[in-house]
Enzyme design. Structure first.
Site, PDB file in Angstrom:
ATOM      1  CG  ASP A   1      -2.112   0.903   1.063  1.00 15.95           C
ATOM      2  OD1 ASP A   1      -2.350   1.410  -0.049  1.00 15.95           O
ATOM      3  OD2 ASP A   1      -2.821   1.135   2.073  1.00 15.95           O
TER       4      ASP A   1
ATOM      5  CG  ASN B   1      -8.012  -1.895  -5.255  1.00 14.04           C
ATOM      6  OD1 ASN B   1      -7.173  -2.760  -5.032  1.00 14.04           O
ATOM      7  ND2 ASN B   1      -8.190  -0.877  -4.412  1.00 14.04           N
TER       8      ASN B   1
HETATM    9  C1  IPE Z   1      -5.608  -2.671  -0.269  1.00 14.61           C
HETATM   10  O1  IPE Z   1      -5.207  -1.352  -0.418  1.00 14.61           O
HETATM   11  C2  IPE Z   1      -5.598  -3.376  -1.601  1.00 14.61           C
HETATM   12  C3  IPE Z   1      -4.288  -3.550  -2.221  1.00 14.61           C
HETATM   13  C4  IPE Z   1      -3.134  -3.218  -1.722  1.00 14.61           C
HETATM   14  C5  IPE Z   1      -4.319  -4.182  -3.505  1.00 14.61           C
HETATM   15  P1  IPE Z   1      -6.270  -0.176  -0.602  1.00 14.61           P
HETATM   16  O2  IPE Z   1      -5.471   1.074  -0.753  1.00 14.61           O
HETATM   17  O3  IPE Z   1      -7.214  -0.509  -1.683  1.00 14.61           O
HETATM   18  O4  IPE Z   1      -7.056  -0.230   0.790  1.00 14.61           O
HETATM   19  P2  IPE Z   1      -7.924   0.877   1.531  1.00 14.61           P
HETATM   20  O5  IPE Z   1      -8.912   1.408   0.546  1.00 14.61           O
HETATM   21  O6  IPE Z   1      -6.989   1.940   1.991  1.00 14.61           O
HETATM   22  O7  IPE Z   1      -8.547   0.146   2.676  1.00 14.61           O
HETATM   23  C1  IPE Z   2      -1.515   0.243  -3.373  1.00 11.54           C
HETATM   24  O1  IPE Z   2      -1.277   1.621  -3.416  1.00 11.54           O
HETATM   25  C2  IPE Z   2      -1.765  -0.348  -4.736  1.00 11.54           C
HETATM   26  C3  IPE Z   2      -3.143  -0.756  -4.983  1.00 11.54           C
HETATM   27  C4  IPE Z   2      -4.135  -0.709  -4.129  1.00 11.54           C
HETATM   28  C5  IPE Z   2      -3.452  -1.289  -6.306  1.00 11.54           C
HETATM   29  P1  IPE Z   2      -2.470   2.649  -3.442  1.00 11.54           P
HETATM   30  O2  IPE Z   2      -2.829   2.922  -4.864  1.00 11.54           O
HETATM   31  O3  IPE Z   2      -3.589   2.203  -2.582  1.00 11.54           O
HETATM   32  O4  IPE Z   2      -1.772   3.943  -2.813  1.00 11.54           O
HETATM   33  P2  IPE Z   2      -2.407   4.939  -1.769  1.00 11.54           P
HETATM   34  O5  IPE Z   2      -2.899   4.133  -0.618  1.00 11.54           O
HETATM   35  O6  IPE Z   2      -3.515   5.669  -2.455  1.00 11.54           O
HETATM   36  O7  IPE Z   2      -1.280   5.851  -1.383  1.00 11.54           O
HETATM   37 MG    MG Z   3      -4.049   2.435  -0.625  1.00 15.52          MG
END
Ligand code: IPE
Ligand code: IPE
Ligand code: MG
Length: 256
Positions: free
Chosen positions: A26, A74
């Site tokens: 993340d 997502n």
């Molecule tokens: C969790 O991260 C999913 C992945 C890393 C693929 P998100 O960024 O989607 O989670 P939330 O929305 O902060 O809970």
């Molecule tokens: C994790 O990084 C990757 C996926 C969830 C696909 P994020 O895209 O959630 O990055 P933040 O949390 O918005 O910084």
């Molecule tokens: Mg995230």
């Protein structure tokens, strides 16, 4: 004084390694935004962290690694970002497959990848077929994965077997249920790592993580590296896992 990769390599007990490490990668978006770049730049940079993690797990002899790449939630993101992630996945698989294969890694997908774009399905199926017989580390990519979706699928599949007379209701237990999940046949994660300071599961491996040790870091995924992974493993080894019982020393006291 902070420890280096070499320090951790010596400190880590090779006989007490986690069998299965799960990672919520993340913070890609925030990493890019800090650099005044589009979120997609963060996703691309995150691939280097993933490469390092796969290599390190292989080097240590970790039996199983699972990374969360795309959740069922997502899809709520802007279409451009979703498309970018799907293309990046195809690119990653195509670029890395030879090396994964050379290292004896068996690639698996957790999640409903058959509803992804055609190009992604093709790349995935090629990679799955190529590495299917490998005996080394199992590398799971959770893709279009949601734990609740997984649990419902398992419940349906067991119900169907009961309906068809292939399974008795009494035979639905933790073992048969586990076998109906995407992670069928794999040990539960011993260690969960989540980057970017978020302390939640976001619908990841809810069933499998009943007794997993959680490790959180504020480091954003594109900055996560070998040293951080080794730190997580070392700190995991300092934990006392009781699984509802007592500490080993307390158990022995009782018998004395
Ligand atoms: C969790 O991260 C999913 C992945 C890393 C693929 P998100 O960024 O989607 O989670 P939330 O929305 O902060 O809970
Ligand atoms: C994790 O990084 C990757 C996926 C969830 C696909 P994020 O895209 O959630 O990055 P933040 O949390 O918005 O910084
Ligand atoms: Mg995230």
């Amino acid at each position: 004084m902070s420890r280096t990769t070499t320090d951790y390599m010596q400190l880590i007990n090779k006989d007490k390694l986690p069998q299965h490490i799960a990672i919520i990668m993340d913070g890609n978006g925030r990493w890019a935004q800090k650099r005044f770049m589009p979120r997609t730049f963060g996703h691309r940079s995150g691939m280097n962290s993933l490469k390092q993690v796969v290599e390190t797990c292989c080097e240590l002899g970790i039996a199983c690694l699972t990374v969360y790449a795309f959740s069922t939630e997502n899809w709520k993101r802007p279409r451009d970002e979703v498309n970018y992630l799907m293309n990046l996945l195809v690119e990653y698989v195509n670029k890395e497959i030879e090396e994964l294969h050379r290292n004896g890694i068996r690639l698996q997908i957790l999640g409903d990848y058959r509803s992804l774009p055609e190009r992604s399905i093709k790349a995935i199926e090629m990679a799955l077929a190529k590495t299917a017989a490998n005996q080394g580390m199992v590398f799971n990519i959770a893709l279009n994965y949601g734990a609740r979706d997984e649990i419902i699928r398992a419940a349906r599949s067991l119900a169907r077997q009961v309906e068809e007379g292939k399974l008795r209701v009494e035979d639905i237990n933790e073992e048969t249920f586990s076998r109906a999940l995407y992670t069928s046949g794999l040990p539960d994660p011993d260690l969960l790592i989540r980057t970017a300071g978020e302390m939640r599961l976001s619908n990841f491996l809810l069933w499998q993580m009943a007794y997993t040790e959680f490790w959180f870091t504020s480091i954003l995924w594109p900055d996560f590296d070998k040293e951080e992974l080794l730190r997580a493993i070392w700190e995991y080894q300092q934990r006392d896992r009781r699984f509802g019982g007592l500490k080993k020393s307390e158990q022995e006291d009782h018998h004395a």
